[in-house]
Design a protein around this motif. Sequence first.
Motif, PDB file in Angstrom:
ATOM      1  N   TYR A 133      77.762  83.725  70.469  1.00  0.00           N
ATOM      2  CA  TYR A 133      78.134  83.953  71.834  1.00  0.00           C
ATOM      3  C   TYR A 133      78.488  85.336  72.421  1.00  0.00           C
ATOM      4  O   TYR A 133      78.842  85.716  73.444  1.00  0.00           O
ATOM      5  CB  TYR A 133      79.088  82.972  72.445  1.00  0.00           C
ATOM      6  N   SER A 134      78.915  86.356  71.497  1.00  0.00           N
ATOM      7  CA  SER A 134      79.243  87.371  71.646  1.00  0.00           C
ATOM      8  C   SER A 134      78.422  88.453  72.726  1.00  0.00           C
ATOM      9  O   SER A 134      79.097  89.071  73.700  1.00  0.00           O
ATOM     10  CB  SER A 134      79.350  88.330  70.452  1.00  0.00           C
ATOM     11  N   SER A 135      77.137  88.412  72.560  1.00  0.00           N
ATOM     12  CA  SER A 135      76.414  89.139  73.719  1.00  0.00           C
ATOM     13  C   SER A 135      76.696  88.753  74.885  1.00  0.00           C
ATOM     14  O   SER A 135      76.857  89.362  75.961  1.00  0.00           O
ATOM     15  CB  SER A 135      75.018  89.078  73.258  1.00  0.00           C
ATOM     16  N   GLU A 136      76.582  87.612  75.176  1.00  0.00           N
ATOM     17  CA  GLU A 136      76.808  86.759  76.490  1.00  0.00           C
ATOM     18  C   GLU A 136      78.188  87.220  76.887  1.00  0.00           C
ATOM     19  O   GLU A 136      78.307  87.535  78.076  1.00  0.00           O
ATOM     20  CB  GLU A 136      76.577  85.243  76.422  1.00  0.00           C
ATOM     21  N   LEU A 137      79.384  86.944  76.155  1.00  0.00           N
ATOM     22  CA  LEU A 137      80.564  87.262  76.554  1.00  0.00           C
ATOM     23  C   LEU A 137      80.634  88.640  77.014  1.00  0.00           C
ATOM     24  O   LEU A 137      81.534  89.072  77.975  1.00  0.00           O
ATOM     25  CB  LEU A 137      81.475  86.934  75.345  1.00  0.00           C
ATOM     26  N   LYS A 138      80.134  89.615  76.061  1.00  0.00           N
ATOM     27  CA  LYS A 138      80.068  91.151  76.527  1.00  0.00           C
ATOM     28  C   LYS A 138      79.333  91.384  77.935  1.00  0.00           C
ATOM     29  O   LYS A 138      79.953  92.241  78.520  1.00  0.00           O
ATOM     30  CB  LYS A 138      79.097  91.760  75.589  1.00  0.00           C
ATOM     31  N   ALA A 139      78.381  90.653  78.234  1.00  0.00           N
ATOM     32  CA  ALA A 139      77.699  90.797  79.422  1.00  0.00           C
ATOM     33  C   ALA A 139      78.373  90.413  80.633  1.00  0.00           C
ATOM     34  O   ALA A 139      78.515  90.910  81.506  1.00  0.00           O
ATOM     35  CB  ALA A 139      76.174  90.234  79.360  1.00  0.00           C
TER      36      ALA A 139
ATOM     37  N   ILE B 124      89.566  78.057  77.530  1.00  0.00           N
ATOM     38  CA  ILE B 124      89.711  79.261  78.861  1.00  0.00           C
ATOM     39  C   ILE B 124      88.665  80.203  78.566  1.00  0.00           C
ATOM     40  O   ILE B 124      87.932  80.442  79.783  1.00  0.00           O
ATOM     41  CB  ILE B 124      90.935  79.982  78.862  1.00  0.00           C
ATOM     42  N   GLN B 125      88.065  80.609  77.416  1.00  0.00           N
ATOM     43  CA  GLN B 125      87.270  81.493  77.323  1.00  0.00           C
ATOM     44  C   GLN B 125      85.799  80.902  77.819  1.00  0.00           C
ATOM     45  O   GLN B 125      84.563  81.608  78.334  1.00  0.00           O
ATOM     46  CB  GLN B 125      86.950  82.089  75.836  1.00  0.00           C
ATOM     47  N   TRP B 126      85.600  79.783  77.537  1.00  0.00           N
ATOM     48  CA  TRP B 126      84.482  78.888  77.847  1.00  0.00           C
ATOM     49  C   TRP B 126      84.457  78.867  79.740  1.00  0.00           C
ATOM     50  O   TRP B 126      83.207  79.222  80.095  1.00  0.00           O
ATOM     51  CB  TRP B 126      84.526  77.472  77.461  1.00  0.00           C
ATOM     52  N   LEU B 127      85.663  78.843  80.271  1.00  0.00           N
ATOM     53  CA  LEU B 127      85.554  78.799  81.503  1.00  0.00           C
ATOM     54  C   LEU B 127      85.238  80.378  82.187  1.00  0.00           C
ATOM     55  O   LEU B 127      84.418  80.565  83.210  1.00  0.00           O
ATOM     56  CB  LEU B 127      86.905  78.584  82.065  1.00  0.00           C
ATOM     57  N   VAL B 128      85.677  81.223  81.254  1.00  0.00           N
ATOM     58  CA  VAL B 128      85.247  82.704  81.762  1.00  0.00           C
ATOM     59  C   VAL B 128      83.792  82.918  81.474  1.00  0.00           C
ATOM     60  O   VAL B 128      83.238  83.518  82.425  1.00  0.00           O
ATOM     61  CB  VAL B 128      86.228  83.716  80.909  1.00  0.00           C
ATOM     62  N   ILE B 129      83.231  82.589  80.459  1.00  0.00           N
ATOM     63  CA  ILE B 129      81.736  82.932  80.320  1.00  0.00           C
ATOM     64  C   ILE B 129      80.928  82.180  81.225  1.00  0.00           C
ATOM     65  O   ILE B 129      79.727  82.639  81.444  1.00  0.00           O
ATOM     66  CB  ILE B 129      81.355  82.493  78.697  1.00  0.00           C
ATOM     67  N   LEU B 130      81.222  81.041  81.684  1.00  0.00           N
ATOM     68  CA  LEU B 130      80.703  80.434  82.840  1.00  0.00           C
ATOM     69  C   LEU B 130      80.944  80.991  84.332  1.00  0.00           C
ATOM     70  O   LEU B 130      80.365  80.298  85.327  1.00  0.00           O
ATOM     71  CB  LEU B 130      80.995  78.907  82.663  1.00  0.00           C
ATOM     72  N   ASP B 131      81.855  82.002  84.402  1.00  0.00           N
ATOM     73  CA  ASP B 131      82.167  82.484  85.517  1.00  0.00           C
ATOM     74  C   ASP B 131      82.845  81.562  86.482  1.00  0.00           C
ATOM     75  O   ASP B 131      82.766  81.754  87.695  1.00  0.00           O
ATOM     76  CB  ASP B 131      80.865  83.059  86.466  1.00  0.00           C
TER      77      ASP B 131
ATOM     78  N   SER C 124      71.602  77.269  75.164  1.00  0.00           N
ATOM     79  CA  SER C 124      72.910  77.758  75.712  1.00  0.00           C
ATOM     80  C   SER C 124      73.726  78.338  74.522  1.00  0.00           C
ATOM     81  O   SER C 124      73.397  77.884  73.480  1.00  0.00           O
ATOM     82  CB  SER C 124      73.685  76.722  76.171  1.00  0.00           C
ATOM     83  N   THR C 125      74.057  79.562  74.898  1.00  0.00           N
ATOM     84  CA  THR C 125      75.091  80.253  73.862  1.00  0.00           C
ATOM     85  C   THR C 125      76.500  79.666  74.232  1.00  0.00           C
ATOM     86  O   THR C 125      77.441  79.931  73.032  1.00  0.00           O
ATOM     87  CB  THR C 125      74.939  81.678  73.858  1.00  0.00           C
ATOM     88  N   HIS C 126      77.032  79.653  75.356  1.00  0.00           N
ATOM     89  CA  HIS C 126      78.404  79.567  75.677  1.00  0.00           C
ATOM     90  C   HIS C 126      78.932  77.948  75.216  1.00  0.00           C
ATOM     91  O   HIS C 126      79.958  77.603  75.227  1.00  0.00           O
ATOM     92  CB  HIS C 126      78.613  79.724  77.026  1.00  0.00           C
ATOM     93  N   ILE C 127      77.812  77.168  74.929  1.00  0.00           N
ATOM     94  CA  ILE C 127      78.314  75.851  74.371  1.00  0.00           C
ATOM     95  C   ILE C 127      79.108  75.760  73.071  1.00  0.00           C
ATOM     96  O   ILE C 127      79.774  75.068  72.810  1.00  0.00           O
ATOM     97  CB  ILE C 127      77.052  74.881  74.282  1.00  0.00           C
ATOM     98  N   TYR C 128      78.955  77.232  72.479  1.00  0.00           N
ATOM     99  CA  TYR C 128      79.903  77.261  71.016  1.00  0.00           C
ATOM    100  C   TYR C 128      81.078  77.185  71.303  1.00  0.00           C
ATOM    101  O   TYR C 128      81.997  76.848  70.640  1.00  0.00           O
ATOM    102  CB  TYR C 128      79.333  78.688  70.441  1.00  0.00           C
TER     103      TYR C 128
END
Length: 574
Positions: free
Chosen positions: A30-36, A88-95, A163-167
Amino acid sequence: MGGQSRKWMILVATIWIQAFSGTNFDFSAYSSELKAVLGISQVQLNYLATASDLGKALGWSSGLALMYFPLWFVMFVAAFIGFFGYGIQWLVILDLISLPYFVVFFLCLLAGCSITWFNTVCFVLCIKNFPSNRPLALALTVSFNGVSAALYNLAAMAINPSSTHIYLLLNAFIPLITSIAAIVPILRQPPIDSLPSDAIKHEQLIFVVLNFLAAITGLYLLFVHSTDSSMARVIFAGAILLLVIPLGIPGVIYARKWFKKKISSSFPLQGSGLLLVDAHDLEFHKELLSRENSQINVMPYGINGDGPTLTLSLARIIGTGGASDQGCCGKIIGKHQLYMLGEEHKAGFLVKRLDFWLYYLAYFCGGTIGLVYSNNLGQIAQSLGHSSMTSTLITLYSSFSFFGRLLSAAPDFIRLKLYFARTGWLAVALVPTPIAFFLLAATGNEAAIQVGTALIGLSSGFIFAAAVSITSELFGPNSVGVNHNILITNIPIGSLVYGFLAAVIYDNNAVGASFAQHMMTDTVVCMGRKCYLSTFLWWGCLALLGLVSSVLLFLRTRPAYDRFEQNRRANLLD
């Protein structure tokens, strides 16, 4: 009988905890999506990976917590720390929420800290319930930590393959659910009773069976996979079944006890080859007595004269002679050489020993560099145009890391047929890493990436699992907690240094790329072999340095291992 069955249930619970607590291994998914989402550079993304590894340096806090709280409480603290950090990171990556970069950094640090707390719980359970076979218990359970990424990859495929944020969601919930499942065996720990020698041998045979089941689990996760969501659910259910099967061990224990009692048959295992170098502290005590009767001259050295050294010539240590003893290599091998295994080294004495720093360098340039490679798998696959292979590469690294960890127990099983110092096995385990990096530098095709990833996973997995036993043997079993935490400070340091090197090269090449290439997202993206070519070459050279360091460590410690083996065999004949 009830106590014996309960301790095997504790071992199975420990396997479950380890299998689902290695949440840092799926960072690249999920690092690429988190980076974006965060709009950060590759260097800043590397700092987040470093934060996760830095959390491991706080592992001493779990030991401090165990001094005041029960084991089950520490386990649930670890679960809730991870739940908070990843949730909390999951909430961040979902905006759904927006947080500044330094808060996300802190969340990554918390998530990494939770892993070390889980590891401490597992180490204590194994050491407390399997005192006679603790190396086998530790090697088996730690092995399952390497398969975490493969299990999470299956779970993600089963829920939502796109989905990658599912991780992140899985990382938050599954360790908590596993802790709830493991609470009953942990609360019902049996009293610790000394076992007769035949019972110890039977325990070792059970560990052979469990290692066989573990190997089947690893092969299943490696070769059985599917991109179809429905099929992935079936495969994931099969993986869970393989993790549940060891619960049958208590039934086997009961049946064997009943059979032995009713039929009055026994199966003495005289001459078993499952003899462990650090299973019995009594052997260390016997070796200490033999040292006192030896003719070796021991003199103080150091600034305050607070550590022992040995005035031994290189010829007496390794049986060589001539001018080679006067060379630089001969002086390095012979200077302040370790004489006996198991001698306790306090932290102040530890950092003055050349053996420790050779060991530290071998780990730093071996296992740690493999961990950093796994953190970058997402960007490596993306830059080479193989983004669809990311989940496959994660599973490949995870599975071979698992096999490497399992192989770390092999020296204990084959020592009567093939004896080799554990530091020698460490040097052998480091060989695949530079080969893999130079292969990746030479070509960027799919086969090379898969082979290189497998070799790096196998090598780093062996190092991670063998490190606890090596630290115990070289620097004392009673000081292993403190000394091993000193050793693994190389992980956050290596994560920062190696990751920063890779990120700088990546960003520099991305800046030189065409506008269309690096504006596919809101952040800079590098495409092509040049993105990691120099990184692979640097990592390969550093891995060679680690290999040289491990060989020097082996040459310096081989006499102590040989002396220990001779004393052990002599004791068996007494």
